[in-house]
Design a protein around this motif. Structure first.
Motif, PDB file in Angstrom:
ATOM      1  N   LEU A  87       0.923  -0.894   0.159  1.00  0.00           N
ATOM      2  CA  LEU A  87       0.033  -0.267  -0.209  1.00  0.00           C
ATOM      3  C   LEU A  87       0.853   1.207  -0.009  1.00  0.00           C
ATOM      4  CD1 LEU A  87      -3.018   1.039   0.212  1.00  0.00           C
ATOM      5  CD2 LEU A  87      -2.636   1.159   2.706  1.00  0.00           C
ATOM      6  N   LEU A  88       0.666   2.065  -1.064  1.00  0.00           N
ATOM      7  CA  LEU A  88       1.473   3.272  -1.046  1.00  0.00           C
ATOM      8  C   LEU A  88       0.742   4.298  -0.534  1.00  0.00           C
ATOM      9  CD1 LEU A  88       4.291   4.116  -2.004  1.00  0.00           C
ATOM     10  CD2 LEU A  88       3.323   4.719  -4.259  1.00  0.00           C
ATOM     11  N   ASP A  89       0.981   5.155   0.778  1.00  0.00           N
ATOM     12  CA  ASP A  89       0.412   5.919   0.968  1.00  0.00           C
ATOM     13  C   ASP A  89       0.828   7.135   0.972  1.00  0.00           C
ATOM     14  OD1 ASP A  89      -1.948   7.470   2.294  1.00  0.00           O
ATOM     15  OD2 ASP A  89      -1.126   6.755   4.455  1.00  0.00           O
ATOM     16  N   VAL A  90       0.443   8.316   0.155  1.00  0.00           N
ATOM     17  CA  VAL A  90       1.134   9.487  -0.430  1.00  0.00           C
ATOM     18  C   VAL A  90       0.547  10.582   0.283  1.00  0.00           C
ATOM     19  CG1 VAL A  90       1.694   8.285  -2.661  1.00  0.00           C
ATOM     20  CG2 VAL A  90      -0.499   9.656  -2.341  1.00  0.00           C
ATOM     21  N   PRO A  91       1.524  11.769   0.196  1.00  0.00           N
ATOM     22  CA  PRO A  91       0.898  13.132   0.766  1.00  0.00           C
ATOM     23  C   PRO A  91      -0.314  13.540  -0.031  1.00  0.00           C
ATOM     24  CG  PRO A  91       3.159  13.115   0.130  1.00  0.00           C
ATOM     25  CD  PRO A  91       2.786  11.944  -0.461  1.00  0.00           C
ATOM     26  N   GLY A  92      -1.495  14.185   1.005  1.00  0.00           N
ATOM     27  CA  GLY A  92      -2.542  14.607   0.191  1.00  0.00           C
ATOM     28  C   GLY A  92      -2.394  15.780  -0.610  1.00  0.00           C
TER      29      GLY A  92
END
Length: 273
Positions: A87-92
């Motif tokens: 899971l690649l959680d990126v900046p909003g």
């Protein structure tokens, strides 16, 4: 002159090699580690969505401020180097106008390595400017990575009092307003409503429509990648239909691989699968 007779030994050897190749392909499919990017504005509940979807605290959650300021690769499940899902959680985006261009470029650079993008939009969000700008720049060419738009926090859709907290699902005017929201997102982003799903997740562990989200993910993913998602999603979020589609995806992948030789090896492939 008649047609030359086929060498039976060679034919059998070819079939045996094909069975071995198919067996190897099945193992690769069942142990494949997909990579999923979760995009969208800050504060739309991306982390909460992922935690509920996979049934584990896979990403940080902070109710006070945006906490995901750089990409986080989170391996969920898996055994050593096999299986699991990244899971690649990126900046909003939209959090800071000064970083909008940088974050948009980051999103775009990540697309080639992703198997799926979940683009989250909050149900009561009326300002799409930053999201529309980013989406247009990221997908300025033909999309090769499947994108599903996830409308989050539908329990905040007007009228708030219509939400059925016991069954944890929308009711009354909310149903119509959610449909309006989905059509609005479809029109603004130029995507089919078939690729838009509305969900809700509570802090007490309740959820709405996550099973439908998994169904949609399995539907849009290529045959050889369907199984990996159903394997890692929380069991209660995976419908019987999704599991059948995932298994069918394996079957169709090896059938395509076998080509014209399928009829001669399919009985043995059943045992392998």
């Amino acid at each position: 002159m008649g047609k030359p007779k086929k060498n039976l030994t060679t034919t059998v050897q070819n079939q045996e090699q094909l069975i071995l190749d198919i067996s190897e392909k099945i193992n690769k499919i069942r142990s494949y580690t997909p990579k999923v990017g979760v995009f969208g504005n800050s504060g739309v509940g991306k982390s909460s969505l992922c935690n509920a979807l996979f049934g584990r605290d896979v990403a940080k959650i902070n109710d006070v401020k945006a906490c995901t300021r750089r990409p986080q690769e989170i391996l969920i499940g898996g055994d050593g180097e096999k299986g699991g899902i990244i899971l690649l959680d990126v900046p909003g985006i939209g959090e800071d106008p000064a970083h909008q261009e940088k974050y948009t470029a980051l999103y775009k650079s990540l697309i080639p390595e992703l198997d799926l993008v979940l683009w989250a939009i909050k149900a009561d969000d009326r300002n799409y400017a930053s999201g529309l700008d980013a989406y247009a720049k990221i997908f300025d060419q033909e999309k090769t990575t499947p994108v599903i738009f996830v409308i989050t926090q539908t329990d905040k859709t007007n009228d708030l009092e219509d939400w059925d907290h016991q069954e944890y699902k929308p009711g009354g005017s909310q149903l119509g307003n959610i449909a309006i929201k989905e059509n609005d997102v479809s029109k603004r982003f130029g995507v089919s409503t078939k690729n838009i799903i509305s969900i809700a997740v509570s802090k007490k562990g309740k959820s709405h429509n996550l099973k439908s989200l998994v169904d949609l993910v399995v539907e849009v993913l290529p045959n050889e990648k369907k199984y990996s998602f159903t394997r890692e999603a929380k069991e209660e979020n995976v419908s019987k239909v999704a599991r059948e589609w995932a298994e069918r995806g394996i079957w169709d992948s090896v059938k395509e691989m076998a080509g014209e030789a399928w009829d001669t090896v399919k009985d043995k492939v059943v045992d392998v699968i």
